[in-house]
Design a protein around this motif. Structure first.
Motif, PDB file in Angstrom:
ATOM      1  N   VAL A   1       0.843  -1.193   0.000  1.00  0.00           N
ATOM      2  CA  VAL A   1       0.000   0.000   0.000  1.00  0.00           C
ATOM      3  C   VAL A   1       0.884   1.251   0.000  1.00  0.00           C
ATOM      4  N   ALA A   2       1.964   1.226   0.767  1.00  0.00           N
ATOM      5  CA  ALA A   2       2.883   2.366   0.810  1.00  0.00           C
ATOM      6  C   ALA A   2       3.538   2.596  -0.548  1.00  0.00           C
ATOM      7  N   ASP A   3       3.844   1.518  -1.270  1.00  0.00           N
ATOM      8  CA  ASP A   3       4.428   1.647  -2.602  1.00  0.00           C
ATOM      9  C   ASP A   3       3.443   2.304  -3.566  1.00  0.00           C
ATOM     10  N   ILE A   4       2.179   1.900  -3.491  1.00  0.00           N
ATOM     11  CA  ILE A   4       1.142   2.491  -4.347  1.00  0.00           C
ATOM     12  C   ILE A   4       0.988   3.966  -4.013  1.00  0.00           C
ATOM     13  N   GLU A   5       0.996   4.308  -2.726  1.00  0.00           N
ATOM     14  CA  GLU A   5       0.881   5.706  -2.305  1.00  0.00           C
ATOM     15  C   GLU A   5       2.053   6.527  -2.844  1.00  0.00           C
ATOM     16  N   ALA A   6       3.259   6.006  -2.738  1.00  0.00           N
ATOM     17  CA  ALA A   6       4.442   6.714  -3.233  1.00  0.00           C
ATOM     18  C   ALA A   6       4.374   6.900  -4.746  1.00  0.00           C
ATOM     19  N   LEU A   7       3.923   5.880  -5.448  1.00  0.00           N
ATOM     20  CA  LEU A   7       3.793   5.963  -6.901  1.00  0.00           C
ATOM     21  C   LEU A   7       2.781   7.036  -7.305  1.00  0.00           C
ATOM     22  N   LEU A   8       1.633   7.074  -6.633  1.00  0.00           N
ATOM     23  CA  LEU A   8       0.624   8.087  -6.938  1.00  0.00           C
ATOM     24  C   LEU A   8       1.113   9.480  -6.554  1.00  0.00           C
ATOM     25  N   PHE A   9       1.939   9.572  -5.513  1.00  0.00           N
ATOM     26  CA  PHE A   9       2.466  10.862  -5.071  1.00  0.00           C
ATOM     27  C   PHE A   9       3.395  11.485  -6.109  1.00  0.00           C
TER      28      PHE A   9
ATOM     29  N   GLU B   1      -7.747  -3.977  -3.889  1.00  0.00           N
ATOM     30  CA  GLU B   1      -7.608  -4.172  -2.446  1.00  0.00           C
ATOM     31  C   GLU B   1      -6.672  -3.120  -1.849  1.00  0.00           C
ATOM     32  N   ARG B   2      -5.527  -2.902  -2.488  1.00  0.00           N
ATOM     33  CA  ARG B   2      -4.570  -1.928  -1.962  1.00  0.00           C
ATOM     34  C   ARG B   2      -5.094  -0.503  -2.075  1.00  0.00           C
ATOM     35  N   LEU B   3      -5.826  -0.203  -3.143  1.00  0.00           N
ATOM     36  CA  LEU B   3      -6.421   1.130  -3.267  1.00  0.00           C
ATOM     37  C   LEU B   3      -7.477   1.347  -2.189  1.00  0.00           C
ATOM     38  N   GLY B   4      -8.248   0.323  -1.878  1.00  0.00           N
ATOM     39  CA  GLY B   4      -9.228   0.419  -0.797  1.00  0.00           C
ATOM     40  C   GLY B   4      -8.558   0.649   0.543  1.00  0.00           C
TER      41      GLY B   4
ATOM     42  N   GLU C   1      -7.266   4.203   0.622  1.00  0.00           N
ATOM     43  CA  GLU C   1      -8.372   5.144   0.798  1.00  0.00           C
ATOM     44  C   GLU C   1      -8.784   5.218   2.270  1.00  0.00           C
ATOM     45  N   MET C   2      -8.819   4.088   2.939  1.00  0.00           N
ATOM     46  CA  MET C   2      -9.163   4.055   4.365  1.00  0.00           C
ATOM     47  C   MET C   2      -8.081   4.720   5.216  1.00  0.00           C
ATOM     48  N   GLN C   3      -6.819   4.521   4.869  1.00  0.00           N
ATOM     49  CA  GLN C   3      -5.727   5.133   5.635  1.00  0.00           C
ATOM     50  C   GLN C   3      -5.727   6.655   5.494  1.00  0.00           C
ATOM     51  N   LEU C   4      -6.107   7.153   4.321  1.00  0.00           N
ATOM     52  CA  LEU C   4      -6.070   8.592   4.066  1.00  0.00           C
ATOM     53  C   LEU C   4      -7.363   9.295   4.449  1.00  0.00           C
ATOM     54  N   ARG C   5      -8.345   8.561   4.953  1.00  0.00           N
ATOM     55  CA  ARG C   5      -9.674   9.103   5.230  1.00  0.00           C
ATOM     56  C   ARG C   5      -9.645  10.324   6.147  1.00  0.00           C
TER      57      ARG C   5
ATOM     58  N   GLY D   1      -5.053  15.021   5.303  1.00  0.00           N
ATOM     59  CA  GLY D   1      -5.176  16.153   4.382  1.00  0.00           C
ATOM     60  C   GLY D   1      -5.076  15.764   2.924  1.00  0.00           C
ATOM     61  N   ILE D   2      -4.770  14.510   2.652  1.00  0.00           N
ATOM     62  CA  ILE D   2      -4.660  14.012   1.283  1.00  0.00           C
ATOM     63  C   ILE D   2      -5.708  12.918   1.109  1.00  0.00           C
ATOM     64  N   ARG D   3      -6.347  12.903  -0.040  1.00  0.00           N
ATOM     65  CA  ARG D   3      -7.363  11.893  -0.323  1.00  0.00           C
ATOM     66  C   ARG D   3      -7.015  11.138  -1.591  1.00  0.00           C
ATOM     67  N   LEU D   4      -7.503   9.914  -1.678  1.00  0.00           N
ATOM     68  CA  LEU D   4      -7.391   9.123  -2.890  1.00  0.00           C
ATOM     69  C   LEU D   4      -8.611   9.456  -3.736  1.00  0.00           C
ATOM     70  N   ILE D   5      -8.367   9.899  -4.962  1.00  0.00           N
ATOM     71  CA  ILE D   5      -9.448  10.273  -5.869  1.00  0.00           C
ATOM     72  C   ILE D   5      -9.496   9.239  -6.981  1.00  0.00           C
ATOM     73  N   ILE D   6     -10.641   8.565  -7.085  1.00  0.00           N
ATOM     74  CA  ILE D   6     -10.838   7.536  -8.109  1.00  0.00           C
ATOM     75  C   ILE D   6     -11.960   8.002  -9.012  1.00  0.00           C
ATOM     76  N   SER D   7     -11.652   8.144 -10.290  1.00  0.00           N
ATOM     77  CA  SER D   7     -12.636   8.562 -11.276  1.00  0.00           C
ATOM     78  C   SER D   7     -12.603   7.549 -12.415  1.00  0.00           C
ATOM     79  N   GLY D   8     -13.521   6.601 -12.364  1.00  0.00           N
ATOM     80  CA  GLY D   8     -13.520   5.548 -13.374  1.00  0.00           C
ATOM     81  C   GLY D   8     -12.275   4.700 -13.235  1.00  0.00           C
ATOM     82  N   GLU D   9     -11.470   4.668 -14.276  1.00  0.00           N
ATOM     83  CA  GLU D   9     -10.221   3.909 -14.261  1.00  0.00           C
ATOM     84  C   GLU D   9      -9.042   4.736 -13.769  1.00  0.00           C
TER      85      GLU D   9
END
Length: 148
Positions: free
Chosen positions: A52-60, A84-87, A90-94, A97-105
């Motif tokens: 999950v941390a790797d995905i967060e760093a990649l999106l950052f 699963e990791r995006l979910g 999203e829960m960790q960032l709830r 000050g930063i949010r996960l934004i999912i728009s379609g794909e």
């Protein structure tokens, strides 16, 4: 799988030399994250599986929103694992000050809506630079160019 030993290179030490305390057999225990980085995020020997941390760093660091298929290929995960990791992210960032934004794909990180006024104040977006009358005058000048 054994953990790799990182040996810092500093003044008076060449690359490849071990520090004196390691040479005498006083090895330091590896940092908590080192074993997880060498093995998979769950301690398995699966190399390259992104946490999950790797995905967060990649999106950052991404300059644009990333597609789920792009995340799957870069992170070497299945579609279910990415979801699963995006979910989890999203829960960790709830409550942050930063949010996960999912728009379609498309997936990206963005600032929390409740922080908008603070961010606008920092960026100077809430400062009124022109009065309505001055803005109207500027619009007339721009439309009728040149005005003397």
């Amino acid at each position: 799988m054994s953990a790799a030993r990182l040996v810092p290179v500093g003044p008076g030490r060449r690359a490849g030399e071990e520090p004196e305390d390691m040479a005498e057999g006083l090895s330091r225990p590896p940092e908590d994250g080192l074993d997880a980085a060498v093995a998979g995020d769950d301690g398995s020997d699966e190399p390259g599986a992104a946490s999950v941390a790797d995905i967060e760093a990649l999106l950052f660091v991404a300059e644009r929103p990333l597609g789920r298929s792009e995340l799957r290929s870069v992170a070497r995960l299945s579609a279910e694992e990415v979801d699963e990791r995006l979910g989890d992210l999203e829960m960790q960032l709830r409550d942050r000050g930063i949010r996960l934004i999912i728009s379609g794909e498309q997936v990206m990180l963005g600032s929390a809506p409740e922080s908008g006024s603070l961010i606008a104040r920092y960026l100077g977006a809430d400062a009124v630079r022109l009065s309505p009358a001055a803005l109207e005058t500027l619009a007339i000048i721009a439309y009728r160019q040149p005005v003397t």
